[in-house]
Design an enzyme around this catalytic site. Structure first.
Site, mmCIF file in Angstrom:
data_model
loop_
_atom_site.group_PDB
_atom_site.id
_atom_site.type_symbol
_atom_site.label_atom_id
_atom_site.label_comp_id
_atom_site.label_asym_id
_atom_site.label_seq_id
_atom_site.Cartn_x
_atom_site.Cartn_y
_atom_site.Cartn_z
ATOM 1 N N GLY A 191 0.845 -1.112 -0.009
ATOM 2 C CA GLY A 191 0.070 -0.018 -0.155
ATOM 3 C C GLY A 191 0.783 1.178 0.035
ATOM 4 N N THR A 192 1.878 1.281 0.748
ATOM 5 C CA THR A 192 3.079 2.456 0.778
ATOM 6 C C THR A 192 3.397 2.664 -0.752
ATOM 7 O OG1 THR A 192 3.577 2.193 3.010
ATOM 8 C CG2 THR A 192 5.183 3.160 1.898
ATOM 9 N N SER A 248 -4.314 -1.415 0.210
ATOM 10 C CA SER A 248 -3.341 -2.288 1.067
ATOM 11 C C SER A 248 -3.953 -3.712 1.662
ATOM 12 C CB SER A 248 -2.435 -1.687 2.311
ATOM 13 O OG SER A 248 -1.369 -2.458 2.621
ATOM 14 N N ALA A 249 -3.800 -4.762 1.100
ATOM 15 C CA ALA A 249 -4.327 -5.873 1.164
ATOM 16 C C ALA A 249 -4.446 -6.328 2.579
ATOM 17 C CB ALA A 249 -3.865 -7.009 0.173
ATOM 18 N N HIS A 250 -3.219 -6.257 3.234
ATOM 19 C CA HIS A 250 -2.943 -6.712 4.676
ATOM 20 C C HIS A 250 -4.077 -6.092 5.575
ATOM 21 C CE1 HIS A 250 -0.650 -3.897 6.752
ATOM 22 N NE2 HIS A 250 -0.201 -3.454 5.527
ATOM 23 N N GLN A 259 -7.679 1.863 4.861
ATOM 24 C CA GLN A 259 -8.470 1.707 6.223
ATOM 25 C C GLN A 259 -10.098 1.461 5.779
ATOM 26 O OE1 GLN A 259 -7.606 0.717 9.142
ATOM 27 N NE2 GLN A 259 -5.569 1.361 8.667
ATOM 28 N N CYS A 267 5.322 7.223 23.466
ATOM 29 C CA CYS A 267 6.486 6.345 24.046
ATOM 30 C C CYS A 267 6.086 5.091 23.664
ATOM 31 C CB CYS A 267 6.024 6.205 25.563
ATOM 32 S SG CYS A 267 4.497 6.172 25.857
#
Length: 458
Positions: free
Chosen positions: A69-70, A194-196, A177, A320
């Site tokens: 996807g990136t 993005s498939a995952h 998303q 954090c």
């Protein structure tokens, strides 16, 4: 173990697993070849493209598969900007885009381009009017996510696409998303996924470029995927990704209704069970499976570790919990507390009993972390005019804890100045003021840090 972090990555869908295993035997050959094995591989690739295009709502020849996807985002933005270079070099993005979009914007700016970030409201949403104001004569491209990855807020894509279309500017939508829940509405020009994120295998993305959109692929290209995604196609993974998308779409309506009820339960009950909690993100226009809240006076990393020990995998936008130790750009843009942030994103089939157990466990976890950090007791009727707190050398949430302890020592109208050198304080101190109904006066440079000034309002 209850896995509540599908916004990061969803488990492989059973249908995807079956499709992957089946296509390993049939989809290994070069789909560009004319012999039998190549033709068989080509048929699998074409069928996957048609299924994915049907789910997206585009033509099959408008959609290509990428290695992630990136990569789809980077290629889409770079190609669209290059294709419209004559129009100008101005790029518009929202302040809460995924890092892949913002990294592309940074690269464009470093190369001499101009970038405008559109602000969001406290719920994390933009407005079409804000995009309209950001448009310029030299605007080449605008980008907007369909839904936010950290807080679940759905964006007004159709409205933004309308103002962009009226100005002759293409809109690229990062739909990673939201694609599992339905097609993206509006007259958008480019789209990525993005498939995952929807239960397909990692390493598969998709890029859609509508017919008529000027696009010039950047970098070395070859004949595969219309020249927009170089390299040999991972056909088994692509087939599994398309199968997963079709499968989750078939159950989306029923699952959305069920999961929305569960996340509504979390949104309503967490503030009742845990004091000093703010549920963030739009309460209505949001993804059905995702809910995010921020707990004051706790260390987000410790909260996540304790929840993990109790059997819950959740995520956070707290600084954090990241390698950069900087606050989430999404939470910063929204102006909400970043420390103690918890994101719950429920998988398909999440059970009511799991959610109830999470609600049972969470109060004790937060209470234990607060006790360890010395969280303040509310109240106090001090009469001091001004108090200065030295929190230099400490990290958030400690500066906020010291502020909360000190606010009771000053009279109403009095001020507390917090000296801090943790950059997260610039986000969390103003956000604390908003949640506790005190006035944030401002900040100024101080020796070895920054002085944050707060006026007691009640």
């Amino acid at each position: 173990m209850s896995y509540f972090d599908v916004a990061s990555s969803a488990p492989l869908h059973p249908v995807a697993r079956q499709a992957l295993q089946a296509s390993l035997d049939e989809g290994w050959a070069d789909p560009a070849r004319l012999y039998r094995e190549g033709r068989r591989a080509r048929m699998l690739l074409d069928a996957a493209r048609e299924a994915a295009a049907d789910a997206v709502g585009c033509r099959p020849d408008e959609l290509v598969f990428t290695s992630s996807g990136t990569r789809a985002v980077h290629s889409g933005i770079a190609g669209a900007l290059a294709g419209r270079r004559r129009a100008g070099r101005h790029l518009i993005v929202s302040a809460v885009e995924h890092s892949s979009v913002l990294h592309s914007a940074e690269a464009h700016e470093a190369d001499g381009g101009a970038v405008t970030e559109v602000a969001v409201d406290r719920g994390g949403a933009v407005t079409p009017e804000a995009y309209a104001r950001a448009l310029r004569e030299d605007t080449a491209l605008a980008c907007l996510q369909s839904a936010n990855h950290e807080v679940g807020t759905e964006q007004p894509v159709a409205g933004v696409a309308g103002v962009c279309r009226a100005a002759g500017v293409p809109l690229l939508v990062d739909a990673a998303q939201s694609l599992a829940w339905g097609p993206v509405e509006g007259d958008w020009s480019l789209l990525t996924g993005s498939a995952h994120k929807w239960g397909g295998p990692a390493g598969v993305g998709l890029l859609v470029v509508r017919k008529g959109v000027r696009f010039a692929a950047q970098g070395p290209v070859d004949e595969r995927e219309s020249g927009r995604a170089a390299g040999f196609e991972n056909i088994p993974a692509v087939v599994a990704a398309a199968a997963a998308l079709r499968a989750v779409r078939s159950e989306a309506a029923a699952q959305a209704a069920r999961l929305r009820e569960l996340t509504e339960r979390i949104r309503a009950r967490v503030p009742e069970l845990v004091p000093d909690v703010e549920v963030v993100g739009d309460p209505v226009r949001r993804l059905p499976h995702l809910v995010t809240f921020s707990c004051l006076y706790v260390d987000g990393e410790t909260v996540l570790h304790e929840l993990d020990r109790a059997g819950f995998s959740v995520s956070s936008g707290s600084s954090c919990t990241s390698s950069t130790l900087t606050p989430s750009h999404v939470l910063r843009a929204m102006g909400v507390v970043s420390e103690g942030n918890v994101r719950v994103s429920l998988p398909l089939g999440a059970e009511e009993a799991e959610v109830e157990r999470f609600l049972d466990v969470l109060p004790g976890v937060v209470r234990g972390v607060r006790e360890t950090l010395g969280a303040p007791v509310a109240g106090g009727s001090g009469d001091a005019e001004a108090v200065t707190v030295d929190a230099l050398g400490t990290s958030c949430p400690q500066p906020v804890i010291e502020l909360a302890k000190a606010i009771g020592r000053v009279r109403v109208g009095g001020t507390v100045t917090v000296l801090a050198d943790d950059e997260v304080a610039a986000v969390d101190i103003p956000a604390w003021c908003w949640t506790q109904h005190h006035a944030y006066v401002g900040e100024r440079p101080a020796d070895h840090g920054v002085a944050y000034v707060v006026r007691r309002s009640s």
